[in-house]
Scaffold this motif. Sequence first.
Motif, short mmCIF file in Angstrom:
data_model
loop_
_atom_site.label_atom_id
_atom_site.label_comp_id
_atom_site.label_asym_id
_atom_site.label_seq_id
_atom_site.Cartn_x
_atom_site.Cartn_y
_atom_site.Cartn_z
N ASN A 19 0.80 -1.22 0.00
CA ASN A 19 0.00 0.00 0.00
C ASN A 19 0.83 1.27 0.00
N LEU A 20 2.16 1.14 -0.07
CA LEU A 20 3.00 2.33 -0.16
C LEU A 20 2.86 2.94 -1.55
N PRO A 21 2.88 4.26 -1.66
CA PRO A 21 2.74 4.91 -2.98
C PRO A 21 3.90 4.58 -3.89
N ARG A 22 3.60 4.23 -5.14
CA ARG A 22 4.63 3.90 -6.12
C ARG A 22 4.31 4.62 -7.43
N PRO A 23 4.59 5.90 -7.52
CA PRO A 23 4.26 6.64 -8.75
C PRO A 23 5.07 6.14 -9.93
N PRO A 24 4.51 6.20 -11.15
CA PRO A 24 5.28 5.83 -12.34
C PRO A 24 6.43 6.80 -12.55
N ARG A 25 7.46 6.34 -13.26
CA ARG A 25 8.68 7.14 -13.42
C ARG A 25 9.24 7.02 -14.83
N CYS A 26 10.06 8.00 -15.15
CA CYS A 26 10.89 7.92 -16.35
C CYS A 26 12.00 6.92 -16.07
N LEU A 27 12.18 5.96 -16.95
CA LEU A 27 13.19 4.93 -16.73
C LEU A 27 14.61 5.42 -16.95
N HIS A 28 14.75 6.59 -17.55
CA HIS A 28 16.07 7.16 -17.79
C HIS A 28 16.53 7.98 -16.58
N CYS A 41 14.97 2.78 -8.82
CA CYS A 41 14.83 3.22 -7.44
C CYS A 41 13.59 2.58 -6.82
N VAL A 42 13.47 2.73 -5.52
CA VAL A 42 12.32 2.19 -4.80
C VAL A 42 11.20 3.22 -4.75
N SER A 43 11.53 4.46 -4.40
CA SER A 43 10.50 5.47 -4.21
C SER A 43 11.12 6.86 -4.18
N SER A 44 10.28 7.86 -3.93
CA SER A 44 10.76 9.21 -3.65
C SER A 44 11.17 9.29 -2.18
N TYR A 45 11.86 10.37 -1.84
CA TYR A 45 12.34 10.55 -0.47
C TYR A 45 11.20 11.11 0.38
N ASP A 54 24.24 2.26 -15.31
CA ASP A 54 22.98 2.29 -14.56
C ASP A 54 23.19 3.01 -13.24
N VAL A 55 22.11 3.48 -12.67
CA VAL A 55 22.13 4.06 -11.33
C VAL A 55 21.11 3.31 -10.48
N TYR A 56 21.55 2.82 -9.32
CA TYR A 56 20.67 2.14 -8.38
C TYR A 56 20.63 2.96 -7.10
N CYS A 57 19.47 3.40 -6.71
CA CYS A 57 19.32 4.18 -5.48
C CYS A 57 18.02 3.80 -4.80
N VAL A 58 17.96 4.00 -3.50
CA VAL A 58 16.72 3.72 -2.78
C VAL A 58 15.67 4.76 -3.11
N CYS A 59 16.05 6.05 -3.12
CA CYS A 59 15.10 7.13 -3.37
C CYS A 59 15.60 8.06 -4.45
N ARG A 60 14.69 8.43 -5.34
CA ARG A 60 14.95 9.45 -6.35
C ARG A 60 13.91 10.55 -6.15
N THR A 61 14.39 11.72 -5.86
CA THR A 61 13.47 12.81 -5.54
C THR A 61 13.76 14.00 -6.43
N PRO A 62 12.76 14.79 -6.81
CA PRO A 62 12.99 15.91 -7.71
C PRO A 62 13.95 16.93 -7.10
N PRO A 63 14.84 17.51 -7.94
CA PRO A 63 15.76 18.52 -7.44
C PRO A 63 15.05 19.81 -7.13
N PRO A 64 15.58 20.62 -6.20
CA PRO A 64 14.98 21.92 -5.93
C PRO A 64 15.19 22.85 -7.10
N ALA A 65 14.32 23.83 -7.25
CA ALA A 65 14.47 24.80 -8.33
C ALA A 65 15.68 25.69 -8.06
N ASP A 66 16.46 25.99 -9.10
CA ASP A 66 17.63 26.84 -8.95
C ASP A 66 17.19 28.28 -8.68
#
Length: 229
Positions: free
Chosen positions: A37-46, A73-77, A217-229
């Motif tokens: 039941n944890l949220p798993r949003p779709p992602r860009c595979l790149h 990745c598993v999820s967002s942070y 490839d990159v393997y990470c637990v969390c991939r989260t959007p970067p902050p705006a510059d």
Amino acid sequence: MSLMFSAILRALPLRCQLCHHRLDQHQYPWCKSCHANLPRPPRCLHCGLPTPYEMESCGRCLTSPPLWNRLSCVSSYTFPYDKLLHRFKYQGHYWLAPSLAKLLATEIDQPAPVLLPVPMHWQRHWRRGFNHSNVLARHLARQLQVQYEPNVLKRDRATRQQQGLNRQSRLSNLNNAFSIKGVMPEHVALVDDIVTTGTTLNQLCRLLRGHGVKHIDVYCVCRTPPPAD
């Protein structure tokens, strides 16, 4: 993980970190019901960023692609991954690494033959006591049954934390920060706990490409959007 801690862990009743129901030892850190039941949003595979639906390359990748080929990745942070990673990374709960690696391994269909942890400068390693990326990569390699090389990439220069820096500062902060040792295969994977801006990974990708690596490839637990510059 020490033998003493392993013995203690086997003796204690494990409980789900979310609902606190009792677990068998293969389910930690949470039960199958909570995990499902944890949220798993779709992602860009790149790039690995959230998208309306799963796609090979999002619009951002078409205009300004990262230097790696694919990110898993598993999820967002976000909760509950942020709490789990904070304990692992900053509170010295290195025994969480096998569970984190198991979660990440389920997201990887065709693993790279060699895993390379993102290196940490010796000063930060001394202060923290361990390199979390190194520990994660070691356990992930066991899960995927692939090779793990902790000494190929080296951080030669102590740099400022990337968090809070703008894009230009992030780039200059990492100039000549890394080196590489040894002959590389054509396909490798970089392993880290969290990817945000991707600046560090892009620097490592440039280094690897210069040494003949064709697929990263990159393997990470969390991939989260970067902050705006």
